[in-house]
Design a protein around this motif. Structure first.
Motif, PDB file in Angstrom:
ATOM      1  N   SER A  17       0.949  -0.441  -1.544  1.00 38.53           N
ATOM      2  CA  SER A  17       1.285   0.229  -2.806  1.00 38.53           C
ATOM      3  C   SER A  17       0.931   1.710  -2.802  1.00 38.53           C
TER       4      SER A  17
ATOM      5  N   THR B 137      -2.093   3.307  -2.289  1.00 39.34           N
ATOM      6  CA  THR B 137      -3.328   3.749  -2.950  1.00 39.34           C
ATOM      7  C   THR B 137      -4.034   4.886  -2.205  1.00 39.34           C
TER       8      THR B 137
ATOM      9  N   ASP C 209       5.411   1.286   5.626  1.00 42.93           N
ATOM     10  CA  ASP C 209       5.050  -0.134   5.528  1.00 42.93           C
ATOM     11  C   ASP C 209       6.258  -0.906   6.028  1.00 42.93           C
TER      12      ASP C 209
ATOM     13  N   ASN D  64      -6.104   0.192   5.494  1.00 48.19           N
ATOM     14  CA  ASN D  64      -6.677  -1.151   5.510  1.00 48.19           C
ATOM     15  C   ASN D  64      -5.543  -2.069   5.927  1.00 48.19           C
TER      16      ASN D  64
HETATM   17  C1  LIG Z   1      -3.901  -4.945   3.037  1.00 50.79           C
HETATM   18  S1  LIG Z   1      -2.309  -4.359   2.710  1.00 50.79           S
HETATM   19  C2  LIG Z   1      -2.517  -2.646   2.418  1.00 50.79           C
HETATM   20  C3  LIG Z   1      -2.771  -2.381   0.971  1.00 50.79           C
HETATM   21  C4  LIG Z   1      -2.658  -0.933   0.606  1.00 50.79           C
HETATM   22  N1  LIG Z   1      -3.725  -0.120   1.155  1.00 50.79           N
HETATM   23  C5  LIG Z   1      -2.592  -0.799  -0.901  1.00 50.79           C
HETATM   24  O1  LIG Z   1      -3.488  -0.204  -1.471  1.00 50.79           O
HETATM   25  O2  LIG Z   1      -1.680  -1.343  -1.513  1.00 50.79           O
HETATM   26  C6  LIG Z   1      -1.555  -4.380   4.289  1.00 50.79           C
HETATM   27  C7  LIG Z   1      -0.123  -3.915   4.315  1.00 50.79           C
HETATM   28  O3  LIG Z   1       0.310  -3.960   5.665  1.00 50.79           O
HETATM   29  C8  LIG Z   1       1.697  -4.229   5.659  1.00 50.79           C
HETATM   30  N2  LIG Z   1       2.072  -4.690   7.011  1.00 50.79           N
HETATM   31  C9  LIG Z   1       1.977  -5.928   7.569  1.00 50.79           C
HETATM   32  N3  LIG Z   1       2.418  -5.900   8.853  1.00 50.79           N
HETATM   33  C10 LIG Z   1       2.799  -4.610   9.107  1.00 50.79           C
HETATM   34  C11 LIG Z   1       3.367  -3.954  10.240  1.00 50.79           C
HETATM   35  N4  LIG Z   1       3.608  -4.600  11.363  1.00 50.79           N
HETATM   36  N5  LIG Z   1       3.651  -2.634  10.123  1.00 50.79           N
HETATM   37  C12 LIG Z   1       3.434  -1.950   8.962  1.00 50.79           C
HETATM   38  N6  LIG Z   1       2.913  -2.532   7.870  1.00 50.79           N
HETATM   39  C13 LIG Z   1       2.592  -3.842   7.930  1.00 50.79           C
HETATM   40  C14 LIG Z   1       1.883  -5.241   4.549  1.00 50.79           C
HETATM   41  O4  LIG Z   1       3.221  -5.191   4.086  1.00 50.79           O
HETATM   42  C15 LIG Z   1       0.854  -4.748   3.510  1.00 50.79           C
HETATM   43  O5  LIG Z   1       1.482  -3.923   2.561  1.00 50.79           O
END
Ligand SMILES: C[S@@+](CC[C@H](N)C(=O)[O-])C[C@H]1O[C@@H](n2cnc3c(N)ncnc32)[C@H](O)[C@@H]1O
Length: 450
Positions: free
Chosen positions: A207, A209, A272, A321
């Motif tokens: 999102s 952040t 993302d 993260n």
């Molecule tokens: C823990 S969340 C991050 C949350 C973010 N910091 C926020 O505040 O909303 C991890 C993110 O990694 C993305 N993700 C998963 N696999 C990925 C990939 N191979 N490449 C890029 N993004 C990926 C997911 O879609 C998710 O939005």
């Protein structure tokens, strides 16, 4: 209301960063001292409002009104009864008492909270003939009590909703999948030592952040500029003082940090694998007033090359993260690796399990129940391992000279990446113990021909 004793609670691990932030907001001479779970500050009422407006790291700004020894519930009643609550609110405002404790010998903390409520009501009734109502859902005023083994401390809250609520998330709509708390994203930026001249990339931005916090910081936009505060309902509140503080903040960037007012020299990038998250981050950035400062796009972190040159002396910063377990799964190329029968290896959108476990177990440390739970989670772990080792390889190939900081509850992440961290900073994401790992990325050395 002259000099106040404030307590600014924050996430464990953030205390020294918050002390430094308070000194930046109030000036280097400010009396601020990091203690366990927060920072003690001596400040005026005006400074109390400034801290609410400008702190990115504190979860609240509390005014300490009482601190004394106790042995039984009645001592707590007396301590609460002796506070001049009528200076702070009137019987027309509703209130709520929240109590925390560490090592209290009392049998019932609920009963202790009830006695504090009784003491406040009795005092009001004796002074004015009427008492305020209790509203546990959305009170006008919040009273906090903290018990140690032998001391009770009472506070009145000036923030209202916790300060991580900046006011730019869609209040009623989708919040994102496990979005990071804004205060924790700010702590990541502070711990990494990011400065706005340094390119910043979050390749798993969700999102948005981290990026939104960074852009607001760089542009001198106050984190509390788009929200209301509890102090607006307290008796010492004077609208003209608050309006002046906000006008100064909007005109001068307020904080003594020489914030850049221009987006020209900012290099803040996010991507993302889930395109809908990128759209969502874009809308958040618009509401936060920083859309023009961010460059967002869809893409797999395993394919994303540096979007800009690194700074000649500061290098570049990857700050994220990453997906970490069965709750927010790895997607994209690595997400497909364990699914040989997927016909065309199209990147998968992340799988979100909405029945969220309250306490998330680190991937590296599954409970026995989890261990036997399912083949699916085992393959998810393989996928996660694949993702992190491929990410490390990708970074070594393309991000030579960059620094990466990753926040994760997975304490074995460096092993998964086969990289040695150069720093580890303990941070708590609510009840979840996390680490921020720093990796100094060095390109692969070609083997010398002999
Ligand atoms: C823990 S969340 C991050 C949350 C973010 N910091 C926020 O505040 O909303 C991890 C993110 O990694 C993305 N993700 C998963 N696999 C990925 C990939 N191979 N490449 C890029 N993004 C990926 C997911 O879609 C998710 O939005």
């Amino acid at each position: 209301v002259n000099q106040l004793q404030l307590f600014l609670p924050c996430a464990a691990g953030v205390e020294p960063l918050l002390e430094a932030e308070v000194k930046k907001i109030l000036g280097a001479g400010a009396q601020a001292e990091a203690v366990s779970a927060g920072v003690l500050v001596q400040a005026s009422w005006r400074e109390t409002l400034q801290l609410n407006l400008w702190s990115r790291l504190a979860s609240r700004v509390l005014v300490q009104l009482q601190r004394r020894p106790y042995a039984k519930e009645e001592d707590i009643y007396e301590a609460a009864h002796d506070v001049a609550w009528e200076i702070w609110f009137t019987p027309q405002e509703s209130f709520k008492v929240e109590l925390t404790s560490r090592g209290s010998p009392l049998k019932s903390l609920n009963f202790a909270a009830l006695r504090i409520k009784d003491a406040i009501c009795d005092r009001f009734r004796a002074k004015s003939g009427s008492r305020p109502n209790v509203d546990t859902h959305s009170p006008d005023t919040r009273v906090y009590a903290h018990l140690t083994n032998d001391r009770v401390t009472l506070y009145i809250d000036t923030s209202g909703e916790p300060l991580f609520k900046r006011g730019w998330r869609d209040a009623d709509g989708f919040k994102g999948d496990a979005p990071l708390k804004e205060t924790l994203a700010a702590a990541m930026l502070a711990a990494s030592g990011w400065s706005p001249e340094q390119p910043l990339v979050d390749p798993c931005c969700g999102s948005g952040t981290i990026l939104i916090e960074a852009a607001q910081l760089a542009l001198g936009i106050p984190p509390g500029g788009a929200r209301r505060f509890g102090f607006e309902k307290l008796r010492p509140f004077e609208a003209h003082i608050w309006n002046t503080i906000k006008t100064v903040a909007n005109n001068e960037g307020g904080m003594r940090a020489n914030p850049s007012k221009s987006t020209e020299n900012l290099h803040i990038y996010g991507s993302d694998v889930a395109h809908r998250m990128v759209d969502f981050a874009q809308r958040n950035a618009e509401r936060a007033g920083v859309a023009q400062a961010l460059n967002l796009r869809g893409g797999d972190a395993l394919q994303r090359k540096p979007p800009c040159e690194r700074h000649p002396s500061l290098g570049g910063l990857l700050l994220l993260n990453p997906p970490y377990n069965e709750r927010i799964a790895v997607a994209g190329l690595a997400g497909n690796a364990g699914h040989a029968n997927s016909p065309d290896r199209q990147p998968r959108e992340p799988r979100i399990h909405r029945a969220e476990p309250r306490h998330v177990q680190p991937v590296s440390n599954p409970s026995p129940a989890e261990r036997s739970q399912s083949h699916e989670f085992a393959s998810q772990r393989d996928t996660t391992d694949d993702f992190f080792s491929q990410l490390a390889t990708h970074w070594k190939t393309h991000y030579d000279g960059w620094t990466a900081w990753l926040l994760t509850p997975d304490l074995k992440l460096p092993g998964r990446m086969r990289l040695k961290e150069t720093r580890r900073v303990p941070l708590w994401n609510g009840p979840i113990e996390c680490r921020m790992f720093r990796f100094d990325i060095r390109g692969r050395q070609e083997k010398s021909q002999s």
